[in-house]
Design a protein around this motif. Structure first.
Motif, PDB file in Angstrom:
ATOM      1  N   UNK A 220       0.593  -1.235   0.362  1.00  0.00           N
ATOM      2  CA  UNK A 220      -0.003  -0.374  -0.210  1.00  0.00           C
ATOM      3  C   UNK A 220       1.057   1.302   0.399  1.00  0.00           C
ATOM      4  N   UNK A 221      -0.116   2.272  -0.259  1.00  0.00           N
ATOM      5  CA  UNK A 221       0.784   3.533  -0.903  1.00  0.00           C
ATOM      6  C   UNK A 221       0.945   4.407   0.839  1.00  0.00           C
ATOM      7  N   UNK A 222       0.055   4.183   1.572  1.00  0.00           N
ATOM      8  CA  UNK A 222      -0.037   4.828   2.589  1.00  0.00           C
ATOM      9  C   UNK A 222      -1.300   4.723   3.564  1.00  0.00           C
ATOM     10  N   UNK A 223      -1.187   4.612   5.142  1.00  0.00           N
ATOM     11  CA  UNK A 223      -2.011   3.977   6.005  1.00  0.00           C
ATOM     12  C   UNK A 223      -2.346   5.222   6.703  1.00  0.00           C
ATOM     13  N   UNK A 224      -3.835   5.424   7.538  1.00  0.00           N
ATOM     14  CA  UNK A 224      -4.696   6.736   8.312  1.00  0.00           C
ATOM     15  C   UNK A 224      -3.791   6.705   9.591  1.00  0.00           C
ATOM     16  N   UNK A 225      -3.169   4.752   9.986  1.00  0.00           N
ATOM     17  CA  UNK A 225      -2.962   5.508  11.759  1.00  0.00           C
ATOM     18  C   UNK A 225      -1.925   3.751  11.725  1.00  0.00           C
ATOM     19  N   UNK A 226      -1.749   3.767  13.090  1.00  0.00           N
ATOM     20  CA  UNK A 226      -0.444   2.339  13.093  1.00  0.00           C
ATOM     21  C   UNK A 226      -1.887   1.112  13.260  1.00  0.00           C
ATOM     22  N   UNK A 227      -2.766   1.947  13.761  1.00  0.00           N
ATOM     23  CA  UNK A 227      -4.071   0.306  14.432  1.00  0.00           C
ATOM     24  C   UNK A 227      -4.476   0.161  12.841  1.00  0.00           C
ATOM     25  N   UNK A 228      -5.088   1.432  11.923  1.00  0.00           N
ATOM     26  CA  UNK A 228      -5.188   1.133  10.626  1.00  0.00           C
ATOM     27  C   UNK A 228      -3.550  -0.232   9.920  1.00  0.00           C
ATOM     28  N   UNK A 229      -3.004   0.159  10.475  1.00  0.00           N
ATOM     29  CA  UNK A 229      -1.501  -0.846   9.524  1.00  0.00           C
ATOM     30  C   UNK A 229      -1.393  -1.975   9.883  1.00  0.00           C
ATOM     31  N   UNK A 230      -1.710  -2.630  10.610  1.00  0.00           N
ATOM     32  CA  UNK A 230      -1.908  -3.425  11.871  1.00  0.00           C
ATOM     33  C   UNK A 230      -2.932  -4.393  11.294  1.00  0.00           C
ATOM     34  N   UNK A 231      -4.326  -3.834  10.959  1.00  0.00           N
ATOM     35  CA  UNK A 231      -5.628  -4.395  10.505  1.00  0.00           C
ATOM     36  C   UNK A 231      -5.664  -5.188   8.616  1.00  0.00           C
TER      37      UNK A 231
ATOM     38  N   UNK B 264       4.627   5.442   2.094  1.00  0.00           N
ATOM     39  CA  UNK B 264       4.973   6.012   3.077  1.00  0.00           C
ATOM     40  C   UNK B 264       4.503   5.813   4.774  1.00  0.00           C
ATOM     41  N   UNK B 265       5.873   5.183   4.606  1.00  0.00           N
ATOM     42  CA  UNK B 265       5.586   4.827   6.227  1.00  0.00           C
ATOM     43  C   UNK B 265       4.378   5.254   7.654  1.00  0.00           C
ATOM     44  N   UNK B 266       4.457   4.912   8.665  1.00  0.00           N
ATOM     45  CA  UNK B 266       3.111   5.232   9.287  1.00  0.00           C
ATOM     46  C   UNK B 266       3.376   5.662  10.956  1.00  0.00           C
ATOM     47  N   UNK B 267       2.948   6.187  11.517  1.00  0.00           N
ATOM     48  CA  UNK B 267       4.048   7.201  12.880  1.00  0.00           C
ATOM     49  C   UNK B 267       4.059   6.226  13.802  1.00  0.00           C
ATOM     50  N   UNK B 268       5.163   5.247  14.246  1.00  0.00           N
ATOM     51  CA  UNK B 268       4.654   4.465  15.575  1.00  0.00           C
ATOM     52  C   UNK B 268       5.550   5.065  16.681  1.00  0.00           C
ATOM     53  N   UNK B 269       4.655   5.821  17.470  1.00  0.00           N
ATOM     54  CA  UNK B 269       5.788   6.745  18.877  1.00  0.00           C
ATOM     55  C   UNK B 269       6.321   7.674  17.373  1.00  0.00           C
ATOM     56  N   UNK B 270       6.707   8.487  18.776  1.00  0.00           N
ATOM     57  CA  UNK B 270       7.647   9.986  18.262  1.00  0.00           C
ATOM     58  C   UNK B 270       9.048   9.469  17.480  1.00  0.00           C
ATOM     59  N   UNK B 271       9.056   8.121  18.108  1.00  0.00           N
ATOM     60  CA  UNK B 271      10.626   7.903  17.470  1.00  0.00           C
ATOM     61  C   UNK B 271      11.015   7.118  15.830  1.00  0.00           C
TER      62      UNK B 271
ATOM     63  N   UNK C 157       5.424  -3.584   8.189  1.00  0.00           N
ATOM     64  CA  UNK C 157       4.785  -4.611   9.584  1.00  0.00           C
ATOM     65  C   UNK C 157       4.288  -5.481   8.998  1.00  0.00           C
ATOM     66  N   UNK C 158       5.327  -6.424   9.905  1.00  0.00           N
ATOM     67  CA  UNK C 158       5.595  -7.661   9.783  1.00  0.00           C
ATOM     68  C   UNK C 158       4.503  -8.593  11.258  1.00  0.00           C
ATOM     69  N   UNK C 159       2.898  -8.875  11.061  1.00  0.00           N
ATOM     70  CA  UNK C 159       2.414  -9.378  12.018  1.00  0.00           C
ATOM     71  C   UNK C 159       2.754 -11.191  12.221  1.00  0.00           C
TER      72      UNK C 159
END
Length: 683
Positions: free
Chosen positions: A550-561, A620-627, A633-635
Motif C-alpha cells: 500500500x502507499x499509506x495508511x491513516x494510523x498505526x492501528x490501521x496498519x496492523x489491521x 509512506x511510512x506510518x508513525x509509531x511513537x515519536x521515535x 509491518x510483519x504480523x
C-alpha cells in the motif's frame, strides 16, 4: 531536669542508630547546625544528671556513645514510663490507642500517654496517616467522637495484627499493650491455655513468636467483634479454609463464644494460616495446598537454571520451602503480607540471588493468582541462600553477564536467550536497554552488546543475531579473554599425566578414548537449534498471498489491521487477535526490530488458530511513537513458543541487513518482496 520533645527525639535516634552523622541527623529532622548543637548540649546535661557518660562528637561529625547509655535506655531493668520513645514507636502506640480505646480520644489523651507536647502529637498524627495510607485507612476527628479510624474493617484488622507485633517488639511492649487496651493478665493466660490444648489435641505446633503475639491479637479482634465492628463479605473462600486444621483450632479456641459469625471464624482461621505453623517435620498430603508442591519444585528448577547450579539435598530444601510458602500462599492470596521492607537486610550476594529468585517465581504466581510481593521473595531468597551457604554452594565465583541491546524488548530477549544457550556456564542477570544499563545496580562481570558502551567491565560486542560461525568465534573469543585458553586446546595426554599423579587408572586406553570423545565433540552442540525438516522457513509463512503493498495508511492501528487481514481471511487468526495486538502495542511499544520495521504480535491464546506471518509494505511510512516511522509491518501469529522461531530468526537476519531492508521498502511488486524473503529462507 527533663528533656524537650526535640531532644528526646534526637537522643532516641542516636541510641537506635549510633552510626548516623551530625549532618545526616540535622537533615533528617530539619535542624540547623546551631539547633542541633543546643539539643546536643541539653542531652549531655540530662545524661550527667542521670549519672551517665556524656556523648562525644568527633570532628568528622560522628558520635561516641558509652555502652552505659545503651544499657540505661534499652536495658530490661528500665521502667516503661521512663523509656524515651522514637517517632516510630509513638506512631505504633497512637494507632493502638485508636484501635482499642473505650473512650473518645483527644490530643490530651495522646500527650498524657506519650509524655510529649501537643505540637509533637500533631506531627506524629501526620506520620500516623502516612503509615495508614498503606492500608487505605484514614484518621477522622470530630468534637463529638474525637479521633477515629476510618476504612474497611478487613484493612483495620491487618493494621491491628501488624501494629500489635511491632509494639510487642518494643521494650516493655507487653505492659504497654495491656495498659493501653486494658487487657488483664488472666485473659492472656486463658488464651495461652487454650492454645496449648489445641496444639496437643490437633497435633499443631505454633512458633514461639506467634504464641507470644496470638493472645493479644485474638483478644483485640474479639473486642472489635463484640462492638459490632465485624468483617462482612470478602473474598475468603469457606471451602478452601473450612477443612483445615487451623479452622478446627479456631473452633477449639472459641468453643464458648457462639456469637462469632462464620466470616469472623474464617478471618481468624486466615490469621492462623498466615503465621508460621508447624505440626510435624514434614507436611502430609492432607495438609498440602493442591499443586503447591509441583509449583515450588518448578520454581526451584527455574532458579537452578538461572543460577547455573544444582541444589543438593533438594527434597529437604523443598520441604523447608513448603513450610514457609504454605502460610505465604494465604498471605499473598488475601493481601496480608507485611509492608515492612526487609530487602535492605540482604547481603550483596543475596541481592543477586534475590534477583534470580524473582525471575523464577512465575509458577507460584500462576498458582496463587497474584504477583509475589517483594518481602515474600526476599524471605524465599534467604531460605534458598541459607541452604546454599550451608551446602557450600555459591554464585559469587560464577561469571555474571548482562545483555544491553538498544533495539527494543523483542530483539533484546531473543539476544539474551541465544547468549544464555551459547554460554550455559554463565549467570545471565538481565537484558537491558541502554538507559536501564546506566542505572543498573547489580554486580556483573561482563557485558554483551551490539554497540559500544562505557563500562569498566569486560565488553563483548556482538550482533543481535548470530550465525553459526559467529557463535563459534564469539565463544572462543570470550573464553580466551576470561580464562586465557580456548577450551578445545586441551591435550588428552597431558590430562592423563595429571590424573595419574593423583589416582590409579584402571583402563588408560578407555579413559583416553572417553576424554578424546568429550574434548573433540562438536563445540556448538550446546548452542545448536533443533532445526530439522519440521522447522518452518520464512518463505513458507510469508508467501505471496500474505504480502500486501500500500502507499499509506491513516494510523498505526490501521496498519496492523491491513497487515493482518490475509491471516484473518485464511482462518489462521481470529478478529480478536487483531484487537489483542493493538491493545498490546499500547501496553508495550517495544516491537520495533530494526529501522522502519516492526513485528506486532499477541499471545497464542488470544486468537491464533494456526502459525502464520503476514507482511505489509508501506511506501509512506506510518508513525509509531515519536521515535519511529514504520514502512514494514510483519504480523506474527504463534501457536506456541517454538514452531515460528526458525522463521523469526530468519526474519531478524533480514531486518539486520540495511541493503535488503531498503530493497523491501522501495520495491513495487509482491513478487520482488517474495524473492528477497526467499534469500533468507535457505539456512
Amino acid at each position: 531536669m527533663s528533656l524537650s520533645d526535640r531532644s528526646k527525639t534526637i537522643l532516641a535516634e542516636l541510641v537506635s542508630n549510633p552510626r548516623i552523622t551530625s549532618m545526616a541527623l540535622a537533615k533528617k529532622y530539619g535542624l540547623s547546625r546551631r539547633q542541633l548543637g543546643y539539643c546536643f548540649n541539653y542531652i549531655n546535661e540530662w545524661l550527667i544528671t542521670e549519672n551517665l557518660p556524656a556523648i562525644e562528637r568527633t570532628r568528622q561529625g560522628h558520635f561516641i556513645i558509652d555502652q552505659a547509655v545503651f544499657t540505661k535506655l534499652n536495658g530490661e531493668e528500665e521502667p516503661v514510663g521512663s523509656t524515651i520513645l522514637s517517632v516510630n514507636q509513638r506512631v505504633y502506640l497512637i494507632i493502638m490507642m485508636l484501635l482499642s480505646s473505650e473512650e473518645e480520644l483527644s490530643l490530651t489523651h495522646f500527650t498524657a500517654e506519650l509524655s510529649v507536647s501537643k505540637n509533637t502529637v500533631l506531627r506524629d498524627l501526620k506520620k500516623v496517616q502516612t503509615y495508614l495510607n498503606d492500608y487505605h485507612l484514614s484518621i477522622r476527628y470530630s468534637r463529638k467522637s474525637g479521633y477515629l479510624l476510618e476504612g474497611k474493617e478487613f484493612q483495620i484488622r491487618k493494621l491491628l495484627i501488624n501494629v500489635t507485633y511491632q509494639i510487642l517488639q518494643m521494650h516493655g511492649g507487653k505492659s504497654r499493650i495491656k495498659e493501653l487496651a486494658h487487657i488483664r493478665s488472666e485473659q492472656i493466660n486463658e488464651i495461652y491455655r487454650r492454645i496449648e490444648n489445641v496444639e496437643n489435641k490437633l497435633n499443631l505446633k505454633f512458633t514461639d513468636e506467634k504464641i507470644e503475639t496470638m493472645p493479644y491479637i485474638l483478644i483485640l479482634v474479639l473486642r472489635r467483634i463484640e462492638k459490632g465492628k465485624q468483617v462482612h463479605s470478602f473474598s475468603i473462600q469457606y471451602e478452601e479454609l473450612a477443612n483445615t486444621k487451623e479452622y478446627k483450632a479456631t473452633e477449639e479456641i472459641f468453643y464458648d463464644a457462639k456469637q462469632i459469625p462464620v466470616e469472623e471464624r474464617l478471618f481468624i482461621t486466615l490469621h492462623l494460616l498466615t503465621t508460621n505453623v508447624y505440626w510435624s517435620e514434614y507436611l502430609t498430603e492432607d495438609d498440602a495446598i493442591p499443586n503447591l508442591i509441583p509449583a515450588i519444585d518448578h520454581m526451584l528448577r527455574l532458579f537452578e537454571k538461572s543460577a547455573c547450579i544444582y541444589l543438593r539435598d533438594r527434597e529437604q530444601l523443598l520441604n523447608k520451602l513448603l513450610q514457609h510458602i504454605k502460610p505465604a500462599y494465604y498471605r499473598i492470596k488475601y493481601q496480608l503480607t507485611e509492608t515492612i521492607n526487609i530487602q535492605d537486610s540482604l547481603s550483596k550476594e543475596f541481592k543477586e540471588l534475590h534477583h534470580l529468585v524473582k525471575r523464577s517465581t512465575g509458577p507460584l504466581e500462576t498458582l496463587i493468582g497474584n504477583s509475589i510481593p517483594e518481602n515474600e521473595t526476599a524471605y524465599i531468597t534467604m531460605l534458598i541462600g541459607g541452604w546454599m551457604t550451608k551446602q557450600g554452594d555459591s554464585i559469587e565465583k560464577k561469571v555474571k553477564a548482562i545483555v544491553v541491546c538498544p533495539q527494543g524488548v523483542s530483539v533484546s530477549k531473543l539476544m539474551f536467550n541465544e547468549l544464555r544457550e551459547l554460554f550455559p556456564e554463565f549467570i545471565f542477570l538481565d537484558s537491558l536497554s541502554v538507559r536501564e544499563f546506566l542505572d543498573y545496580r547489580l554486580d556483573y562481570d561482563i557485558v554483551f552488546s551490539p554497540i559500544y558502551l562505557e563500562t569498566d567491565k569486560k565488553l563483548f560486542k556482538c550482533k543481535a543475531f548470530l550465525g553459526h560461525e559467529e557463535k563459534y568465534r564469539l565463544r572462543k573469543q570470550v573464553m580466551l579473554e576470561l580464562h586465557g585458553y580456548i577450551p578445545k586446546d586441551i591435550h588428552v595426554n597431558h590430562l592423563i599425566d595429571i590424573i595419574n599423579n593423583h589416582t590409579v587408572i584402571k583402563d588408560e586406553k578407555a579413559l583416553k578414548e572417553d576424554l578424546q570423545n568429550y574434548l573433540n565433540r562438536d563445540e556448538d552442540s550446546s548452542v545448536k537449534q533443533n532445526i530439522g525438516s519440521k522447522d518452518i522457513r520464512l518463505n513458507e509463512l510469508i508467501s505471496p498471498q500474505y504480502i500486501t503493498i500500500k502507499n499509506s495508511v491513516a494510523s498505526w492501528e490501521e496498519a496492523i489491521r491491513v497487515s493482518a487481514q490475509p491471516l484473518v481471511e485464511t482462518g489462521k487468526i481470529g478478529p480478536e487477535y487483531v484487537e489483542a495486538m493493538i491493545h498490546r502495542t499500547e501496553e508495550d511499544p517495544y516491537i520495533v526490530i530494526g529501522p522502519n520495521i516492526a513485528i506486532p504480535h499477541a499471545a497464542p491464546e488470544e486468537g491464533v488458530h494456526e502459525v502464520g506471518m503476514s507482511l505489509l509494505r508501506l511506501e509512506k511510512g506510518v508513525k509509531f511513537t515519536t521515535d519511529h516511522v514504520i514502512h514494514l509491518v510483519i504480523v506474527i501469529a504463534a501457536v506456541d513458543k517454538k514452531r515460528h522461531i526458525h522463521a523469526l530468526m530468519q526474519l531478524m537476519k533480514l531486518a539486520s541487513s540495511e541493503k535488503d531492508r531498503n530493497r523491501l521498502i522501495n520495491t513495487d511488486t509482491v513478487e520482488e518482496i517474495y524473492e528477497i524473503v526467499k534469500l533468507y529462507s535457505t539456512d
